[in-house]
Design a protein around this motif. Structure first.
Motif: not given
Length: 186
Positions: A68-79, A115-127
């Protein structure tokens, strides 16, 4: 299972944006690499961006129903804790407001691209998204719809495990789905 307010992947942390992120978020949404693919959306104003942040914060305080609704989140560097982008899962509806599919979206600021951040974020969101769809009793499928010439985003989807399933007039459509034996690209 609600989406945690703060959770990590290997190099990144995902949480709702705060008002302290407003200027960085605005700057990213005005960057050339973002505007190139979102030319059909008016660039956000301070007021509209602040409203998006408030909505993101409100959704993070409760269980999100992806049907019914979208999910949105910020992506931050852990370090460093620096905001570098966003990732989202958005519902699309077919006839009579029935769920047609859930689509992934992502954007990483120009200074952090490559730097592969978009791929890492996409994989996490997909799971998370596939698990959530299964929990809701829905078909666990997420699509990625990308303009044909947007090769960087197409590469992200492919690296994240999506499989090209068809081309349409304006977009190339990728898909990832979950089965009882795991996640499959298509």
């Amino acid at each position: 299972m609600s989406f945690p307010r703060l959770f990590p992947s290997e190099r990144l942390v995902y949480r709702p944006l705060s008002m302290e992120d407003l200027e960085v978020y605005m700057a990213m949404r005005h960057e050339a690499t973002y505007r190139q693919w979102f030319y059909f959306q008016a660039p956000p104003t301070l007021e509209s961006a602040a409203k998006e942040i408030r909505v993101m914060q409100e959704k993070a305080s409760r269980k999100i129903n992806l049907l019914k609704e979208s999910f949105d989140t910020g992506v931050y560097l852990k370090e460093s804790g620096s905001l570098i982008g966003t990732v989202s899962l958005n519902k699309f509806h077919g006839p009579e407001d029935e769920l047609e599919f859930v689509e992934i979206g992502f954007g990483i600021g120009e200074a952090y691209q490559g730097n592969g951040y978009a791929t890492e974020a996409a994989k996490t969101a997909v799971v998370w998204g596939l698990d959530r769809l299964r929990e809701l009793g829905a078909v666990p499928v997420i699509e990625g719809n990308v303009e044909h010439a947007n090769w960087p985003s197409r590469k992200v989807l492919e690296k994240a495990g999506f499989r090209l399933v068809r081309t349409q007039k304006y977009v190339t459509v990728y898909e990832i789905r979950s089965t009882s034996s795991g996640i499959l690209g298509g």
